[in-house]
Design a protein around this motif. Structure first.
Motif, PDB file in Angstrom:
ATOM      1  N   UNK A 159       2.906 -25.626 -14.613  1.00  0.00           N
ATOM      2  CA  UNK A 159       2.097 -25.586 -13.392  1.00  0.00           C
ATOM      3  C   UNK A 159       2.959 -25.927 -12.175  1.00  0.00           C
ATOM      4  N   UNK A 160       3.764 -26.987 -12.294  1.00  0.00           N
ATOM      5  CA  UNK A 160       4.633 -27.410 -11.190  1.00  0.00           C
ATOM      6  C   UNK A 160       5.649 -26.315 -10.869  1.00  0.00           C
ATOM      7  N   UNK A 161       6.254 -25.734 -11.907  1.00  0.00           N
ATOM      8  CA  UNK A 161       7.256 -24.691 -11.705  1.00  0.00           C
ATOM      9  C   UNK A 161       6.663 -23.476 -10.984  1.00  0.00           C
ATOM     10  N   UNK A 162       5.479 -23.070 -11.410  1.00  0.00           N
ATOM     11  CA  UNK A 162       4.824 -21.914 -10.790  1.00  0.00           C
ATOM     12  C   UNK A 162       4.458 -22.195  -9.332  1.00  0.00           C
ATOM     13  N   UNK A 163       3.968 -23.401  -9.065  1.00  0.00           N
ATOM     14  CA  UNK A 163       3.613 -23.754  -7.686  1.00  0.00           C
ATOM     15  C   UNK A 163       4.848 -23.784  -6.791  1.00  0.00           C
ATOM     16  N   UNK A 164       5.955 -24.317  -7.307  1.00  0.00           N
ATOM     17  CA  UNK A 164       7.195 -24.346  -6.524  1.00  0.00           C
ATOM     18  C   UNK A 164       7.697 -22.935  -6.235  1.00  0.00           C
ATOM     19  N   UNK A 165       7.625 -22.076  -7.223  1.00  0.00           N
ATOM     20  CA  UNK A 165       8.065 -20.690  -7.031  1.00  0.00           C
ATOM     21  C   UNK A 165       7.184 -19.997  -5.990  1.00  0.00           C
ATOM     22  N   UNK A 166       5.872 -20.222  -6.059  1.00  0.00           N
ATOM     23  CA  UNK A 166       4.957 -19.642  -5.080  1.00  0.00           C
ATOM     24  C   UNK A 166       5.286 -20.144  -3.681  1.00  0.00           C
ATOM     25  N   UNK A 167       5.585 -21.436  -3.562  1.00  0.00           N
ATOM     26  CA  UNK A 167       5.926 -22.012  -2.262  1.00  0.00           C
ATOM     27  C   UNK A 167       7.196 -21.380  -1.701  1.00  0.00           C
ATOM     28  N   UNK A 168       8.221 -21.202  -2.550  1.00  0.00           N
ATOM     29  CA  UNK A 168       9.467 -20.578  -2.087  1.00  0.00           C
ATOM     30  C   UNK A 168       9.225 -19.149  -1.610  1.00  0.00           C
ATOM     31  N   UNK A 169       8.415 -18.407  -2.353  1.00  0.00           N
ATOM     32  CA  UNK A 169       8.128 -17.022  -1.966  1.00  0.00           C
ATOM     33  C   UNK A 169       7.350 -16.987  -0.653  1.00  0.00           C
ATOM     34  N   UNK A 170       6.380 -17.896  -0.489  1.00  0.00           N
ATOM     35  CA  UNK A 170       5.630 -17.953   0.768  1.00  0.00           C
ATOM     36  C   UNK A 170       6.548 -18.268   1.940  1.00  0.00           C
ATOM     37  N   UNK A 171       7.463 -19.211   1.745  1.00  0.00           N
ATOM     38  CA  UNK A 171       8.403 -19.564   2.812  1.00  0.00           C
ATOM     39  C   UNK A 171       9.267 -18.375   3.196  1.00  0.00           C
ATOM     40  N   UNK A 172       9.757 -17.679   2.190  1.00  0.00           N
ATOM     41  CA  UNK A 172      10.582 -16.500   2.459  1.00  0.00           C
ATOM     42  C   UNK A 172       9.765 -15.418   3.157  1.00  0.00           C
ATOM     43  N   UNK A 173       8.510 -15.262   2.763  1.00  0.00           N
ATOM     44  CA  UNK A 173       7.685 -14.230   3.388  1.00  0.00           C
ATOM     45  C   UNK A 173       7.438 -14.554   4.860  1.00  0.00           C
ATOM     46  N   UNK A 174       7.345 -15.838   5.195  1.00  0.00           N
ATOM     47  CA  UNK A 174       7.177 -16.222   6.595  1.00  0.00           C
ATOM     48  C   UNK A 174       8.421 -15.861   7.405  1.00  0.00           C
ATOM     49  N   UNK A 175       9.600 -16.048   6.805  1.00  0.00           N
ATOM     50  CA  UNK A 175      10.832 -15.677   7.500  1.00  0.00           C
ATOM     51  C   UNK A 175      10.915 -14.164   7.700  1.00  0.00           C
ATOM     52  N   UNK A 176      10.575 -13.412   6.666  1.00  0.00           N
ATOM     53  CA  UNK A 176      10.601 -11.948   6.768  1.00  0.00           C
ATOM     54  C   UNK A 176       9.567 -11.493   7.793  1.00  0.00           C
ATOM     55  N   UNK A 177       8.408 -12.138   7.812  1.00  0.00           N
ATOM     56  CA  UNK A 177       7.369 -11.795   8.766  1.00  0.00           C
ATOM     57  C   UNK A 177       7.851 -12.031  10.198  1.00  0.00           C
ATOM     58  N   UNK A 178       8.564 -13.120  10.402  1.00  0.00           N
ATOM     59  CA  UNK A 178       9.123 -13.398  11.727  1.00  0.00           C
ATOM     60  C   UNK A 178      10.106 -12.334  12.162  1.00  0.00           C
ATOM     61  N   UNK A 179      10.920 -11.857  11.221  1.00  0.00           N
ATOM     62  CA  UNK A 179      11.870 -10.794  11.546  1.00  0.00           C
ATOM     63  C   UNK A 179      11.127  -9.507  11.881  1.00  0.00           C
ATOM     64  N   UNK A 180      10.049  -9.233  11.163  1.00  0.00           N
ATOM     65  CA  UNK A 180       9.282  -8.003  11.399  1.00  0.00           C
ATOM     66  C   UNK A 180       8.614  -8.025  12.760  1.00  0.00           C
ATOM     67  N   UNK A 181       8.249  -9.223  13.212  1.00  0.00           N
ATOM     68  CA  UNK A 181       7.568  -9.324  14.504  1.00  0.00           C
ATOM     69  C   UNK A 181       8.555  -9.398  15.663  1.00  0.00           C
ATOM     70  N   UNK A 182       9.858  -9.411  15.346  1.00  0.00           N
ATOM     71  CA  UNK A 182      10.852  -9.435  16.405  1.00  0.00           C
ATOM     72  C   UNK A 182      11.347 -10.822  16.739  1.00  0.00           C
ATOM     73  N   UNK A 183      10.879 -11.845  16.036  1.00  0.00           N
ATOM     74  CA  UNK A 183      11.345 -13.204  16.260  1.00  0.00           C
ATOM     75  C   UNK A 183      12.733 -13.313  15.628  1.00  0.00           C
TER      76      UNK A 183
END
Length: 63
Positions: free
Chosen positions: A34-58
């Motif tokens: 459970x902990x491993x899956x939650x950590x992996x989900x958190x890392x993916x969410x963090x990365x998606x926020x960075x990619x989203x920022x790049x897509x928006x021009x930030x």
């Protein structure tokens, strides 16, 4: 398809993957799994926020 469209699609896929991992974590009976899956989900969410920022021009990645 433009580069920003591709980035948006990638963000959507990453967010869907993170949600799937969170759902799987909720069903997991083993606390370590459970902990491993939650950590992996958190890392993916963090990365998606960075990619989203790049897509928006930030040009500044989130820290």
């Amino acid at each position: 398809m433009s580069e920003s469209d591709e980035l948006r699609k990638r963000v959507q896929q990453m967010r869907a993957k993170a949600k799937g991992l969170k759902d799987e974590a909720e069903r997991a009976t083993d606390p370590e799994e459970r902990r491993r899956l939650k950590e992996k989900a958190f890392r993916i969410e963090s990365e998606s926020e960075q990619v989203s920022g790049m897509a928006s021009g930030d040009i500044y990645p989130m820290e």
